[in-house]
Write a protein that holds these residues in place. Sequence first.
Motif, mmCIF file in Angstrom:
data_model
loop_
_atom_site.group_PDB
_atom_site.id
_atom_site.type_symbol
_atom_site.label_atom_id
_atom_site.label_comp_id
_atom_site.label_asym_id
_atom_site.label_seq_id
_atom_site.Cartn_x
_atom_site.Cartn_y
_atom_site.Cartn_z
ATOM 1 N N LYS A 1 -63.791 23.380 -31.449
ATOM 2 C CA LYS A 1 -64.104 22.688 -32.308
ATOM 3 C C LYS A 1 -64.054 21.185 -32.636
ATOM 4 O O LYS A 1 -63.246 20.829 -31.820
ATOM 5 C CB LYS A 1 -63.620 23.316 -33.771
ATOM 6 N N GLY A 2 -64.934 20.609 -33.170
ATOM 7 C CA GLY A 2 -65.091 19.150 -33.106
ATOM 8 C C GLY A 2 -65.454 18.614 -31.834
ATOM 9 O O GLY A 2 -65.087 17.462 -31.851
ATOM 10 N N GLN A 3 -66.215 19.444 -31.241
ATOM 11 C CA GLN A 3 -66.952 18.700 -29.933
ATOM 12 C C GLN A 3 -68.155 19.014 -29.810
ATOM 13 O O GLN A 3 -68.935 20.037 -30.038
ATOM 14 C CB GLN A 3 -66.183 19.452 -28.793
ATOM 15 N N GLU B 1 -67.187 19.051 -44.799
ATOM 16 C CA GLU B 1 -66.803 17.434 -44.898
ATOM 17 C C GLU B 1 -67.376 16.835 -45.779
ATOM 18 O O GLU B 1 -66.783 15.827 -46.773
ATOM 19 C CB GLU B 1 -67.006 17.133 -43.382
ATOM 20 N N ASP C 1 -69.467 21.095 -33.523
ATOM 21 C CA ASP C 1 -69.231 19.783 -33.558
ATOM 22 C C ASP C 1 -68.245 19.693 -34.839
ATOM 23 O O ASP C 1 -67.953 18.491 -35.098
ATOM 24 C CB ASP C 1 -70.393 19.072 -33.540
ATOM 25 N N GLU C 2 -68.291 20.567 -35.859
ATOM 26 C CA GLU C 2 -67.222 20.299 -37.177
ATOM 27 C C GLU C 2 -65.949 20.685 -36.563
ATOM 28 O O GLU C 2 -65.681 21.259 -35.755
ATOM 29 C CB GLU C 2 -67.970 21.290 -38.211
ATOM 30 N N ARG C 3 -65.187 19.891 -37.394
ATOM 31 C CA ARG C 3 -63.497 20.041 -37.233
ATOM 32 C C ARG C 3 -62.888 21.237 -37.516
ATOM 33 O O ARG C 3 -61.611 21.513 -37.414
ATOM 34 C CB ARG C 3 -62.835 18.818 -37.812
#
Lengths: 333, 571
Positions: free
Chosen positions: A74-76, A129, A33-35
């Motif tokens: 990523k990011g999901q 982040e 879930d991180e970018r």
Amino acid sequence: MRYVIVGTGAAGATAARTIKRMDRDGEVVIIGDERFFPYNRYLLTEFLSGAVSAAELFHTSEEFFEAMDIRLRKGQAVERVYPNDKTIRFAHNEVMSYDRLLIATGRSPSLGPVLRPYAKLIQRYYTFEDILLIQKRLPEVREVIVSGRGLSALDLIQGMYRVGKKITYITRGQAIDVSTVESHLMGDLDSALAEREINFVHDDRIVAIECVDNRYLVKTFQGKELWGDLVFAWDNYTPNVGCLRNTGIEVKTGILVDLRMRSSAPEVYAAGDCVEIYHPTLKNYWINFGWPNAVEQGRIAGKNMAGDNEEYQIHETTLFNILGKPLEARWWD
Amino acid sequence: MSETSDALFVAEPERAHLTSTDVLDRKWIDVNIPCKAACPVMTDVPGYIQAILEGDFETAYKINRRDNVFPHSLGRVCNRPCEPACRHGREGLGEPVAICHLKRASADFGYTPLDLEIVPNGKKVCVVGAGPAGLTAANDLAIKGYQVVVLEQYDEPGGMLRYGIPQFRLPYDVVAADVKSITDLGVEIRCNQRIDSEAQIELLKREYDAVILSGGCMLPSSVKLPGMDAHGFYWGLDFMMQANRELLNDIKLNKVVVIGGGFTAVDCTRTSYRLGASEITLAYRRTKDKMSAGEPEIDCMEEEGIEMEFLVSPVEILAKDGKVTGIRLVRNRLEEGKPVAIPGSEFVIECDAVIMAIGQTNEDLPGTKEVPEVNEVPQKDNFFLAGDFRNGSGTVIEACADGRKVARRAHQYLSGIKGYQDVVHIEEIKLDQLPRTREDDFIPLTTMPHIPVSERLAKNREVETGYTRELAQNEARRCYLCHYNFQIDIDRCIYCMACIDAMPVDCIKLAKDIDVGADGSLRYVSAAHWEEAQAITIDNDKCIRCGNCVRACPVDCISISKYTLETVEVE
């Protein structure tokens, strides 16, 4: 065979690599879930203080995933697992099927019901982040307030000390609450805290936070009023198991797994900081957090998902070991 | 058919409406108003929430007073079976509406003495036990004109509401307000009257036209462990009853372990905290998500610093010189969801008090076991059993539902009516009467205000302070008002798809066919392309009552009607 791995930390990335080595034709999808590309969370404090470079922080790259033929998304965020349908649903409502699933979502600082209403005033210290945000704010920061249990509090205090901030530490007990540290180390920890001129508020806890003129006023149960430019607070580090809610997969605090890292649902495995295993020496369920353990569990889960039958060996020590170094090395280096 | 009490409570506006006894319409309510269907007394939840939304708290109170009798109390302590059923809580739609908090707001701001015209019928009923079941039965029978006398063994009425739940969750004056609303109907409550023999019951059966025994479930479940006779061991309900009778104010508690996962167990931990205990642990044999206590109560317990141990079972109470010194527990693993002890995993928690809150059972009263069931109600001539005494330990709202069921049966027995029938009122609604808009779907859950955690040691101070009127109306806006039925008139539809373009969720379906089950359930056979479509229909189970489709329809072929349920007598 489609292997889906939720979580790009040490356990998830190790499992992906292990599966691919054993089943070249298998389709491996790893979701985070991180970018960012997967990085070593345990080095964030060193990165903040400049002791470690960004290149050292990231342990994988685009080339790695290409070379291994692993699909990284990523990011999901994964919102929900449906073990009966053998599917997962993303936050953006896409549904993906799996043949074998690994949950390796780690754990994160969580706020209990008292702190929850103040979530927007609390600075998290957990992801890359978060660290980038803190770096941006640091020039304006003189004093920080830290309230939280466990070694993560020590880590954060060390990080803030290294960047020259004045620290107030609030703890519910008489001393810093690090239950996994052997008792002979506790005296050394206390003196280390004293040497760092930390304002130590014991037998107390935060009950309210206000933002006044860009500073934060923290009120405690015992009636103290403390000011800081940043407030770091959490109640516990809890396994990230939100996607398993109401799925029937057995969860205590973490996902309950057997020694083969299998959860209570068929074809669903779990590894790393998000799992809980019964520890016969401790006579208790146990989350063995830390990098070496996550790698070990990720490797075993990956092997078993690819058809092997290996058991995780529960270590007969409770001494916390981070990055392969004992606690003393990390704290006093 | 004759009028029930419904019309006495809430005057419906005089609009043209149909009444239906069709099974399909009755089924529509169960499927499409899930909060109402989940409530054991079928409270008209969207009815009272809409009243709050419109600022009419008095009507909201009256709807609750009619349906569940104890709006002040249930608005605080109901176990809320309606909320998990709320469609707003379904996947992707956010959090359920805070139905219970809104019930409380209806009582806080809408309480008004009832002004019912009761015509005495000359018959007398005795109810034994002034708990939720007994008082509900008394209430319903008093409205029907019976002279009702309630006999209560303790010195105040309310049963579990008064003695089993702590004041910081349910203050005595709140219980008293609900009880007064019942005694205002002419019900007489005689306290300190214990009925515990067959001879006494026989006497009452001769003296009254009917006797309803609703003595509750006050005995601890029969679990025997070594060390239970030591000083410092308590049964959960005993502990709560003693605390609520102010008999524990001088107790010295330091370390307490409470066994159990229900409301009483959580209440025992929080009461121990207020009695001065410094270390309190709740130990439960399953996992947190299996606790039957409500999430808000568990949150409050956590706020108050109470620790929790899951997957543990008690083995032995440890004692020295007759006093509790600790408890030996064993860890459990789950086998197909059931807790099973792990051999060799025993451990000890040192403590000076152990409270076992693992449920209750009823008293074995002679002559009550042989009462046969008649139409699901235990009845022998003019003698009836009701509530937890009959069903075992349950929730307040379940006890109310059973009290109502037994009261109806008693009334049927005494009055000679044939029975009861559900009637659905269907009222046509214009678009401008629909109070919802799509924007309402994005209002976040309104949290219940609490007193600060640093002020919780005040033993009897209520922790939840209640919504303001404004907060209540804000929360009411979140309700989908599922009592509205949106329907497309296929004969007038021109299949322009304007409604489908305007729909915010997957609520309008093109169907090849619609199967109607014998019980009124619907199953849509969806069409992949609009050319295949034989019908276009609104799935009311998905519909969020925003009105977008009605606004978008160029030929005005979508109707809105409001469904309300009434139970009437059949003569």
